[in-house]
Design a protein around this motif. Structure first.
Motif, short mmCIF file in Angstrom:
data_model
loop_
_atom_site.label_atom_id
_atom_site.label_comp_id
_atom_site.label_asym_id
_atom_site.label_seq_id
_atom_site.Cartn_x
_atom_site.Cartn_y
_atom_site.Cartn_z
N LYS A 226 0.74 -1.30 0.06
CA LYS A 226 0.00 -0.14 0.13
C LYS A 226 0.72 1.22 0.08
O LYS A 226 1.77 1.38 0.80
CB LYS A 226 -0.74 -0.23 1.17
N ASP A 227 0.59 2.20 -0.97
CA ASP A 227 1.49 3.36 -0.97
C ASP A 227 1.54 4.18 0.20
O ASP A 227 2.69 4.76 0.55
CB ASP A 227 1.04 4.21 -2.30
N ASN A 228 0.45 4.29 0.79
CA ASN A 228 0.39 5.19 2.09
C ASN A 228 1.32 4.68 3.43
O ASN A 228 1.87 5.19 3.86
CB ASN A 228 -1.08 5.66 2.51
N LEU A 229 1.26 3.13 3.40
CA LEU A 229 2.02 2.57 4.45
C LEU A 229 3.57 2.53 4.21
O LEU A 229 4.25 3.01 4.88
CB LEU A 229 1.46 1.34 4.46
N LYS A 230 3.97 2.34 2.75
CA LYS A 230 5.25 2.64 2.33
C LYS A 230 5.86 3.82 2.69
O LYS A 230 7.11 4.05 2.94
CB LYS A 230 5.25 2.15 0.93
N ARG A 231 4.79 4.95 2.68
CA ARG A 231 5.28 6.36 2.87
C ARG A 231 5.16 7.10 4.22
O ARG A 231 5.38 7.89 4.56
CB ARG A 231 4.65 7.26 2.14
N THR A 232 4.93 5.94 5.21
CA THR A 232 4.78 6.19 6.65
C THR A 232 5.90 5.50 7.24
O THR A 232 6.37 4.34 7.05
CB THR A 232 3.47 5.58 7.30
N ARG A 233 6.56 6.22 8.38
CA ARG A 233 7.55 5.96 9.03
C ARG A 233 7.16 6.25 10.63
O ARG A 233 6.33 7.01 10.93
CB ARG A 233 8.71 6.81 8.91
N PHE A 234 7.61 5.30 11.51
CA PHE A 234 7.69 5.62 12.95
C PHE A 234 8.89 6.14 13.46
O PHE A 234 10.00 5.24 13.17
CB PHE A 234 7.14 4.15 13.73
N ALA A 235 8.93 7.45 14.06
CA ALA A 235 10.08 7.97 14.44
C ALA A 235 10.71 7.01 15.77
O ALA A 235 9.77 6.31 16.47
CB ALA A 235 9.93 9.24 14.72
N GLY A 236 12.02 7.13 16.18
CA GLY A 236 12.42 6.46 17.43
C GLY A 236 13.34 5.71 17.06
O GLY A 236 14.11 5.53 15.71
N HIS A 271 -5.29 13.26 17.13
CA HIS A 271 -4.20 13.93 16.67
C HIS A 271 -3.11 14.18 18.16
O HIS A 271 -2.08 14.16 18.10
CB HIS A 271 -4.22 15.20 16.20
N ALA A 272 -4.04 14.16 19.06
CA ALA A 272 -3.36 14.47 20.57
C ALA A 272 -2.30 13.08 20.84
O ALA A 272 -1.28 13.16 21.31
CB ALA A 272 -4.33 14.53 21.59
N LYS A 273 -2.86 11.95 20.38
CA LYS A 273 -1.94 10.78 20.79
C LYS A 273 -0.95 10.27 19.41
O LYS A 273 -0.04 9.80 19.83
CB LYS A 273 -3.34 9.41 20.85
N TYR A 274 -1.53 10.61 18.44
CA TYR A 274 -0.71 10.20 17.05
C TYR A 274 -0.27 11.32 16.36
O TYR A 274 -0.98 11.66 15.47
CB TYR A 274 -1.34 9.24 16.40
N ASN A 284 6.69 13.81 0.89
CA ASN A 284 6.01 12.61 0.23
C ASN A 284 6.12 11.63 1.41
O ASN A 284 5.64 10.65 0.74
CB ASN A 284 7.00 12.43 -1.18
N THR A 285 6.61 11.69 2.52
CA THR A 285 6.92 10.75 3.56
C THR A 285 6.33 11.59 4.64
O THR A 285 6.65 12.65 5.12
CB THR A 285 8.14 10.33 3.46
N SER A 286 5.68 10.88 5.63
CA SER A 286 5.07 11.23 6.98
C SER A 286 5.69 10.41 8.15
O SER A 286 6.11 9.13 7.72
CB SER A 286 3.60 11.11 6.98
N TYR A 287 6.14 10.86 9.24
CA TYR A 287 6.35 10.36 10.49
C TYR A 287 5.51 10.34 11.44
O TYR A 287 4.82 11.41 11.69
CB TYR A 287 7.60 11.05 11.03
N ILE A 288 5.12 9.11 12.31
CA ILE A 288 4.49 9.19 13.48
C ILE A 288 5.34 9.52 14.58
O ILE A 288 6.44 8.75 14.71
CB ILE A 288 3.58 8.01 13.32
N SER A 289 5.23 10.30 15.54
CA SER A 289 5.84 10.51 16.56
C SER A 289 6.17 9.47 17.45
O SER A 289 5.25 8.52 17.85
CB SER A 289 5.23 11.71 17.33
N ASP A 290 7.52 9.41 18.09
CA ASP A 290 7.67 8.40 19.08
C ASP A 290 7.04 8.54 20.42
O ASP A 290 7.47 7.52 21.33
CB ASP A 290 9.38 8.04 19.19
N GLU A 291 6.33 9.59 20.49
CA GLU A 291 5.47 9.76 21.76
C GLU A 291 4.20 9.12 21.73
O GLU A 291 3.29 9.12 22.58
CB GLU A 291 5.63 11.23 21.98
#
Length: 425
Positions: A226-236, A271-274, A284-291
């Protein structure tokens, strides 16, 4: 015309690709180097001087192998937006160990306008029984200090995102598979006395490869294709981030909250949690905070040695955490003979985590979730790559999508320490 040499036969056997309807060409003198001179290609005299050592691979042989790799990745290059025909640099950039001995050759792929956009990396030393190391959908930043040193900043790893090795190797448990000297020496012995492949133009080499190609198959595990999953990163840190990415491939929510993906509107999740963000230089790439709750909970469960190794996640702790966090899943740890295991696991539909050595003292978790395989006569498997992603250490720092890494690289002496398969009974 003289029949194809033994060397050519070996090249085709290991690296056969089809080039039907693919626009490839022999690079011209004007098309092999960027006009601004930012890529530090080695000179022919420098490359020939290196080959005074019996342990160094002849760069001309390595380049012929890279030409075939270039054709094999035609579709992936097209998806990057690069316009054909493609060409390959006549000389490579040499990557050195801190000892001063060559480690890799990096050949640059150019588009129809002569703009470099990808890298084909081959082994520079006769330490493995193959040619290719990896194919990168970008060109590394060669202006950085020590950019041509494997032991320093190859690949460039931000301090926060790296996983350092453990001084006591017993903590790591498994023994990595190491190629025997006989396996390696037998391969190169078959090649050393052959030279007529140098005289074969790129187009002729590609045409000959078509006669031996039977099948070239790509497979990506559907849940991860899935394109949107491939463009998603989890920080940390890499271990928890790798686990979180696989979790999102299988599950959309954690503790009742939706986990966002690249492109989601802020209103579609808490948005407060993620908290999700993008680098200013890459939309073109999004990160999800390690918090976020998922990462924080994974870190608590998988950091039994936090006081000893800052930020580290050991494989045993990784496996236990997966069993607890992934309903119905467990990790099947592959020990001993691991050659080909990642490819077979992925083709069963199971992603894999792999702990790889990225420098002299650095270990790193990557996730494999797709394969590209070559099959020759009688359906015999001849070569493969693994589609990999991570927390951004080796991928998103350069603002690019997941890339293919040669499966042979994972069996490279001491460069592959662990592999775990995500299994659902």
């Amino acid at each position: 015309m003289k029949k194809a040499s033994l060397l050519l036969a070996i090249l085709l056997s290991f690296l056969i690709v089809g080039c039907t309807k693919q626009e490839l060409r022999t690079p011209s003198e004007q098309g092999t180097r960027p006009n601004d001179g930012t890529i530090p290609f080695a000179s022919v005299s420098e490359l020939r001087a290196l080959q005074a050592s019996e342990n160094i691979v002849n760069y001309e042989i390595a380049r012929k192998a890279a030409v075939l790799d270039m054709a094999s990745f035609f579709n992936e290059f097209s998806e990057l937006g690069a316009t054909a025909p493609y060409s390959l640099s006549s000389e490579p950039v040499v990557i050195y160990e801190k000892t001063g001995e060559p480690k890799f050759y990096e050949f640059i792929v150019f588009d129809s306008k002569g703009v470099g956009f990808a890298t084909i990396t081959t082994f520079a030393r006769k330490e493995v029984n193959t040619f290719s190391a990896c194919v990168l959908p970008y060109i590394r930043e060669y202006s950085l200090e020590n950019s041509q040193m494997y032991s320093s900043v190859y690949p460039e790893i931000p301090t926060k995102l790296q996983l350092r090795s453990v001084p006591n190797s017993n903590l790591l448990g498994d023994t990595p598979e190491i190629l025997t000297k006989n396996e390696v020496s037998d391969f190169w012995r078959r090649i050393e006395n052959e030279s007529d492949v140098f005289d074969i133009p790129d187009e002729a080499l590609l045409q000959r490869s078509q006669t031996s190609l039977r099948s070239l198959k790509n497979y990506t595990i559907p849940k991860f294709d899935k394109d949107n999953l491939k463009r998603t990163r989890f920080a940390g840190w890499c271990g928890p981030s790798a686990m979180a990415w696989v979790y999102r491939g299988f599950f959309t929510h954690y503790k009742g909250d939706k986990i966002p993906l690249h492109g989601d509107a802020f209103s579609s999740y808490d948005h407060a949690k993620y908290s999700m963000y993008r680098n200013s230089d890459n939309r073109n790439t999004s990160y999800i905070s390690d918090e976020c709750p998922l990462i924080k909970d994974i870190e608590v469960k998988s950091r039994t040695l936090e006081g000893i190794i800052k930020g580290a996640t050991l494989p045993d702790d990784f496996d236990k955490t997966v069993k607890e966090f992934f309903p119905g899943f467990y990790i099947d740890r592959h020990k001993g003979a691991i050659k080909g295991a990642p490819r077979r696991a992925i083709q069963r539909g199971n992603p894999v985590y792999m702990v790889v050595v990225t420098g002299d003292v650095q270990l790193h978790y990557i996730i494999g979730f797709g394969t590209k395989d070559k099959y020759g006569w009688f359906g015999i498997h001849s070569d493969s790559w693994i589609l990999v992603t991570d927390n951004g250490t080796q991928i998103s720092k350069h603002n690019y999508m997941p890339y293919y890494r040669s499966s042979n690289f994972f069996n490279y002496s001491n460069k592959y320490t662990h592999m775990g398969e995500f299994v659902q009974p």
